[in-house]
Design a protein around this motif. Structure first.
Motif: not given
Length: 635
Positions: A535-536, A574, A577
């Motif tokens: 997860q982030d 970024s 992700k």
């Protein structure tokens, strides 16, 4: 105490009335207990196979029993009168050729009570055939030892070797029944080999007068008899109550499953030598199997390492709290000695079995290595096998070793060698679904019995190991309409619970429906551990950890202090992700592409070697090329 003989002895009893020949294979070099005694007192006396057969045949009413091997010739050291009778019969009858010379050598050999050295295999098979086809002098038996060594290969016999076995074959087809005090008996031929296929197949296939009898390792009853006869030699038994003694006896029988009688005898001697009482029999068994007294499992309990285990695992494996908790339950069960108590022979099984499932790069292998470090002190105690290297039908030979006569036999097997060297270890079988199905037969034995015999005949024990399988099963499914695989679970689309159900169902379908091997799944049980997607928030933790390693390495090797400003960090994150479907590896790939590679280019072009501060203010990307906006400072 059970007074029944083992299965192979009972087979001899059952078939000796109408068979002429027995091939004895298997545990032929062990000691075997024969029952004797008077006035109701039963004693079990251990004998080597030759003496056991002599005692057995004499008790059945056989008048003459002779033994043969191609080195010593004919012999019977247990009762010389049997050999003398045999040699007398051999002197009086030959089938063909140079009767005078052969009779002279036999007559001279009669003066030697236990050996007849002058019997070549050619002469011996001729004598045996004549001897066993003779009805005079009562029931007779001949035992041929080392029978596979009379020939070079069972598949390609020379003309002379074919003659040897043809004589014996013709003997098997002629039952000669003679009268004895216990009724009518057949003259018998016993052929002793490690495996029946070491002699020509035509000799025993479709032969109605021949029976192959497998001699197995001592069963539970045999081991119970053994400990009953040896109990008096253990330290501290005299002061124990009957119930306590019974408990330790039961544990002895359980722990020694698969042991030979000779090994049981050696175990008792080891206990005497090391002054180990029967209430510490597990320590003695570990010492006998592995040659070491130190038991890492006992150390774990004493040193309370498990109290800090969860924190240690979460420090190295991020975002997998549920998987860590489930894994620790298995480990704590092993440390507590509660593994497999629901099974009848739990002590011989591996300490634990785990099946790690989930997306790639989420920490399955890392968790196995961290556990190895926690349990055994170093990451290398996790022994990894990439199952994509075992896709061929003969791949099991790589694990256990090639058969005798094949290339690589001397090297042994990769798995068995590794466990011999590190019996206290985690065995990690990575991407198990890629292995050939023949490999699963070996896993079944390991999971059930906790041991495996390699190609060289050595027994390897897995009872101190944890076995972990990893797999990506259930992440994708096959779409018949599209003719390609499609995601079965998608990051961010399902909860962890929903994803777990889908993956577990896919694993069960694979083993039950696709492989048709539900027994594999049964051995794994409920130990299916599903790993979540990254997860982030976890991705940021992993990214910071990887950047920390880059900074530490630069400082330790070049005394370069690396600083990364927030703008640059946001850019790298970024990109990471966008690549989270590849898990932690995907994050590492982005760090390499958008930081390490352009940083190396900047340092090389600017001639920076050491002793400075590098500040990465921003990461720039143009035409698929990444560059850094860096500032250099010198002290």
């Amino acid at each position: 105490m059970n007074n029944a003989y083992p299965k192979w002895h009972q087979e001899l009893d059952r078939f000796k009335a109408f068979k002429t020949t027995f091939i004895l294979e298997g545990n032929i070099y062990d000691l075997h207990s024969f029952r004797s005694g008077k006035d109701g007192q039963v004693d079990w006396i251990p004998y080597k196979l030759d003496q056991y057969l002599h005692q057995y045949l004499v008790s059945c009413g056989f008048r003459t029993v002779a033994f043969y091997n191609h080195v010593d010739g004919f012999y019977n050291g247990f009762d010389p009168a049997h050999l003398k009778d045999f040699l007398s019969a051999a002197r009086n009858r030959t089938l063909s050729g140079t009767r005078e010379n052969r009779n002279d050598s036999v007559e001279q050999a009669e003066n030697e009570p236990t050996k007849y050295h002058n019997a070549t295999i050619d002469h011996a098979t001729e004598i045996i055939r004549t001897f066993l086809l003779n009805r005079d002098g009562g029931a007779k038996a001949v035992v041929l030892n080392l029978a596979s060594r009379y020939i070079e290969s069972p598949e390609t016999l020379t003309a002379q070797e074919n003659l040897f076995y043809s004589r014996l074959f013709l003997t098997t087809l002629n039952p000669i029944q003679v009268s004895s005090e216990q009724g009518f008996l057949n003259n018998l031929l016993f052929i002793v080999v490690n495996k029946a296929n070491e002699i020509p197949a035509w000799f025993y296939l479709n032969n109605p007068y021949l029976k192959i009898v497998h001699i197995g390792n001592p069963d539970k009853y045999s081991r119970t008899r053994f400990i009953d006869t040896q109990l008096q030699f253990f330290v501290g038994v005299s002061g124990m109550a009957g119930e306590e003694i019974d408990k330790h006896k039961e544990k002895f029988v359980d722990l020694t499953d698969g042991f030979k009688n000779i090994e049981l005898d050696g175990l008792v001697e080891l206990c005497r030598q090391e002054n180990i009482p029967i209430n510490r029999i597990s320590e003695a068994v570990a010492l006998y199997k592995y040659g070491i007294k130190e038991n890492p499992w006992a150390d774990l309990s004493r040193e309370n390492k498990m109290k800090e285990a969860e924190a240690v695992l979460r420090q190295r494996v991020k975002g997998q709290d549920a998987a860590i908790t489930q894994t620790l339950d298995i480990v704590k069960r092993a440390v507590s000695g509660l593994s497999g108590l629901q099974h009848s022979s739990s002590s011989s099984k591996p300490k634990g079995v785990l099946f790690f499932a989930g997306p790639t790069g989420v920490g399955k292998t890392e968790l196995a290595k961290t556990m190895a470090n926690l349990l055994f002190g170093y990451d290398n105690a996790c022994i990894r096998f990439d199952m994509s290297e075992y896709q061929q039908p003969h791949s099991d030979q790589k694990l256990l070793g090639a058969p005798p006569g094949y290339v690589g036999y001397e090297s042994g097997g990769q798995l068995t060698n590794a466990v011999k060297e590190k019996p206290f270890s985690i065995l990690l079988f990575d991407e198990i679904e890629k292995a050939h199905t023949s490999i699963f037969d070996k896993f079944l034995q390991i999971l059930e019995d906790g041991r495996m015999t390699d190609s060289q005949g050595d027994t390897v024990y897995f009872s101190e190991s944890i076995i972990i399988f990893t797999s990506n099963l259930g992440i994708y499914s096959w779409d018949e309409g599209l003719g390609t695989r499609v995601p079965n679970v998608v990051r961010g689309k399902q909860s962890y619970q929903e994803m777990s159900v889908k993956i577990i169902n896919a694993i069960k379908d694979y083993f039950i429906k696709e492989l048709g091997r539900p027994e594999i799944l049964n051995r794994i049980g409920e130990n299916l551990v599903v790993f979540d997607f990254i997860q982030d928030e976890v991705a940021m933790q992993i990214l910071n950890g990887q950047l920390g390693k880059v900074k530490n390495s630069l400082y330790e090797t070049k005394m370069i202090k690396l600083e990364i400003r927030q703008k640059a960090l946001d850019f790298i994150f970024s990109k990471a992700k966008d690549n989270l479907d590849n898990g932690g590896r995907g994050i590492g790939n982005m760090v390499e592409r958008h930081l390490i590679n352009p940083l190396a280019r900047f340092m090389f072009n600017a001639g920076i070697e050491k002793n400075c501060t590098l500040t990465v203010k921003n990461v720039l990307e143009a035409n698929n090329i990444t560059s850094l906006d860096c500032e250099v400072g010198y002290v």
